[in-house]
Enzyme design. Structure first.
Site, short mmCIF file in Angstrom:
data_model
loop_
_atom_site.label_atom_id
_atom_site.label_comp_id
_atom_site.label_asym_id
_atom_site.label_seq_id
_atom_site.Cartn_x
_atom_site.Cartn_y
_atom_site.Cartn_z
CD GLU A 83 9.39 -6.06 7.21
OE1 GLU A 83 9.12 -4.93 6.74
OE2 GLU A 83 9.12 -6.40 8.37
N GLY B 188 -4.86 -2.48 5.39
CA GLY B 188 -4.09 -3.62 4.89
C GLY B 188 -4.77 -4.95 5.12
NE ARG B 189 -6.50 -4.67 11.31
CZ ARG B 189 -5.87 -3.52 11.47
NH1 ARG B 189 -4.74 -3.30 10.82
NH2 ARG B 189 -6.36 -2.57 12.24
CG HIS C 242 -4.51 -37.01 15.82
ND1 HIS C 242 -4.68 -38.33 16.19
CD2 HIS C 242 -5.52 -36.71 14.96
CE1 HIS C 242 -5.74 -38.81 15.55
NE2 HIS C 242 -6.27 -37.85 14.81
CE LYS D 160 5.69 -1.29 10.02
NZ LYS D 160 4.81 -0.46 9.21
CD GLU E 298 -1.87 -5.22 11.89
OE1 GLU E 298 -0.68 -4.89 11.94
OE2 GLU E 298 -2.41 -5.62 10.84
CE LYS F 126 -3.62 2.09 2.85
NZ LYS F 126 -4.54 1.89 3.98
#
Ligand code: G6Q
Length: 545
Positions: free
Chosen positions: A214, A270-271, A387, A507, A356, A208
């Site tokens: 990263e 973003g999410r 399991h 960050k 978030e 965005k």
């Protein structure tokens, strides 16, 4: 200091009192008292059957929770979100993800402009591009068709695309390879390109802001890898890089022609962006028609959330039940257990969406909350989890409400697999709710000393979501369901579910530490003694490697 208004709601106080009454009531009693409970406490909407009968609630609980929703102004907040009000107050932005799936012709006004035509213009551009790549009309620099697509992005620009690709893999173009690079750990990139021919590879740089450390690090590495494979011809990037971003300036600076940029808007968090251009990799994989079907699924759930009365409103009920366990039972987590292998990344996706969004410590007015906010969401697909960690859910000391997600039809019919899978869903929710008493265990001939180990208390709550089949539309509905459940919870807690200031500090510190790791001269370190020593040790180890 003013008090968060939450605790002034009569329903909150009433729920506190009511909890004392209900905390020792067993689901066995509730089901025994009402033989139709399993049918009564269930709602079907937008093709999702939602059974919430195995929750530790009575009609009174439900009434109080619904009253809490009303007292919290949920109706007004829902309207405000759909209207495009700037409900993300700390960032002064709208949270208009519902506009991303509004049908062509709808009107949603943001800052005086109808955004729906812009949304569809981007979708059309994505569809045109996807068709060209999928048909082979779009060629790479050497004239070869694109066979590999790599999405480079992180957080909201990665988790949705990865989850949707895995979820809808059945509908994907199998002649193409789709990979995802997010981590700044070079291993992620190295493994993603392993065995791929650069001449057949397309990178989608999804960011965005187009400034995320990263993603930009991986994007530069991608460009180096491509050029190294194509004899350093710099014009090669034009056919192998496209961008998804809101930042045309940075996209151009990176060297991607903005004609090959797919835009979105600051009102898409973003999410909440997997159904925007951030979903370009999804569209390339499943094709424009399937992508549009997914958007229709989202929209169907949006409309249900917007219009259905709260007592029959799936996201509202789910959100209120989450509040009930979080704030009154003190449950700290919610397990999401999809009995559907294709949904293996769904819990990871939900971790961001839920945590978030609702991991906040102040109200939207900046006042410290005085109750717990967002629970921890986690999970794995069934039956694998059975399991492993289910032991703790069945017999541990913590209360873990669970969402079981199941589909009546499998996309891969093989022998008895599907019946066995579904039998396990039903068995688990039954075992969790009703358990097994000491008397039942003893009656099976269990020696006395072993009885305590083998008894199941039960009274472990769960929701069951039963859908027809995992189609693109079904995925859209499921995601929208959780989005709106998160919003319902955030509204009750009076928090801003659309900002994420909590990710900033780490960050900023990383940006400060990078040069301290890279500098040739010994850096002057002014962190705490632990951080200083870790930096010194890493520098030493790296030097001696
Ligand atoms: C999501 C967050 C965050 C964001 C990433 C990537 O809601 O804002 O996860 O998506 O930090 O940001 P960019 O898309 O700007 O690279």
């Amino acid at each position: 200091m003013s008090v968060p208004a939450l605790h002034l709601h009569p329903a909150w106080a009433a729920l506190k009192k009511h909890y004392q009454k209900i905390r020792r009531v067993h689901l066995r009693q509730l089901f025994a008292k009402d033989r139709r409970r399993g049918e009564r406490l269930a709602v079907e909407a937008a093709g999702i059957y939602f059974d919430y009968s195995k929750n530790r609630i009575t009609d009174e609980t439900l009434g109080l929770l619904l009253q809490l929703a009303h007292e919290s102004g949920l109706r007004d907040r829902v309207d405000a979100m759909f209207r495009g009000d700037k409900i993300n107050t700390s960032e002064k932005r709208a949270a208009l993800h519902v506009a991303l799936r509004a049908p062509r012709g709808a009107s949603i006004i943001h800052d005086g402009r109808n955004v729906v035509p812009e949304v569809h213009a981007v979708l059309d551009k994505m569809a045109d591009f996807a068709d060209r790549v999928r048909s082979g009309a779009w060629k790479g620099h050497t004239g070869k068709r694109i066979r590999n697509v790599i999405n480079v992005g992180i957080g909201g620009s990665d988790l949705g695309p990865v989850m949707a690709y895995e979820a809808l893999r059945h509908y994907s173009e199998r002649a193409m390879t789709f990979r995802f690079v997010s981590n700044v750990d070079g291993t992620d990139f190295a493994e993603a390109v392993l065995g791929l021919d650069p001449a057949e590879t397309l990178f989608i740089i999804s960011s965005k802001t187009f400034t995320t450390l990263e993603t930009m690090t991986n994007a530069h590495t991608a460009r180096d890898w491509l050029l190294a494979g194509l004899n350093g011809e710099s014009q090669a990037t034009a056919r192998h890089f496209v961008a998804v971003s809101t930042n045309a300036q940075e996209v151009a600076k990176f060297g991607i022609d903005t004609a090959n940029m797919f835009g979105f808007w600051d009102w898409v968090g973003g999410r909440y962006s997997m159904d925007s251009a951030i979903g370009l990799s999804t569209m390339l994989a499943i094709g424009p028609d399937n992508f549009r079907a997914m958007l229709e699924g989202f929209h169907e759930m949006d409309e249900h959330f917007r219009t259905a009365p709260f007592e029959r409103n799936l996201p509202v009920l789910m959100g209120l039940l989450a509040v009930w366990y979080n704030n009154f039972f003190g449950a700290q987590t919610v397990a999401v257990l999809p009995y559907q292998q294709y949904l293996k990344r769904f819990p990871a996706y939900l971790q961001q969406l839920t945590m978030e969004s609702n991991g906040k410590h102040v109200t939207w007015d900046g006042i410290a909350v005085d109750c717990d906010t967002g629970p921890i969401y986690w999970g794995e697909p069934g039956t694998n989890g059975q399991h492993s960690f289910y032991q703790l859910i069945h017999q541990g000391t913590r209360l873990i409400p669970c969402d079981f997600i199941a589909f009546a039809h499998t996309l891969n019919p093989l022998g008895r697999h599907q019946d066995i899978l579904l039998a396990n869903v039903f068995a688990q929710t039954e075992a969790l709710a009703f358990g097994k008493t000491a008397r039942q265990v003893a009656a099976e001939g269990t020696p006395d000393w072993l009885v305590p180990h083998r008894l199941f208390e039960g009274n472990r709550p769960s929701n069951t979501l039963l859908l027809d089949a995992l189609t693109p539309a079904a995925l859209g509905k499921l995601v929208a369901l959780y989005e709106h459940s998160v919003f319902t919870q955030g509204t009750i807690w009076q928090i801003d579910s659309f900002d994420q200031w909590g990710v900033e500090l780490g960050k900023a510190l990383a940006q400060q530490i990078v040069p301290q790791l890279e500098s040739a001269a010994e850096p002057k370190l002014e962190h705490d003694s632990s951080t200083n020593e870790l930096i010194r040790r890493y520098r030493k180890l790296k030097g001696s490697a």
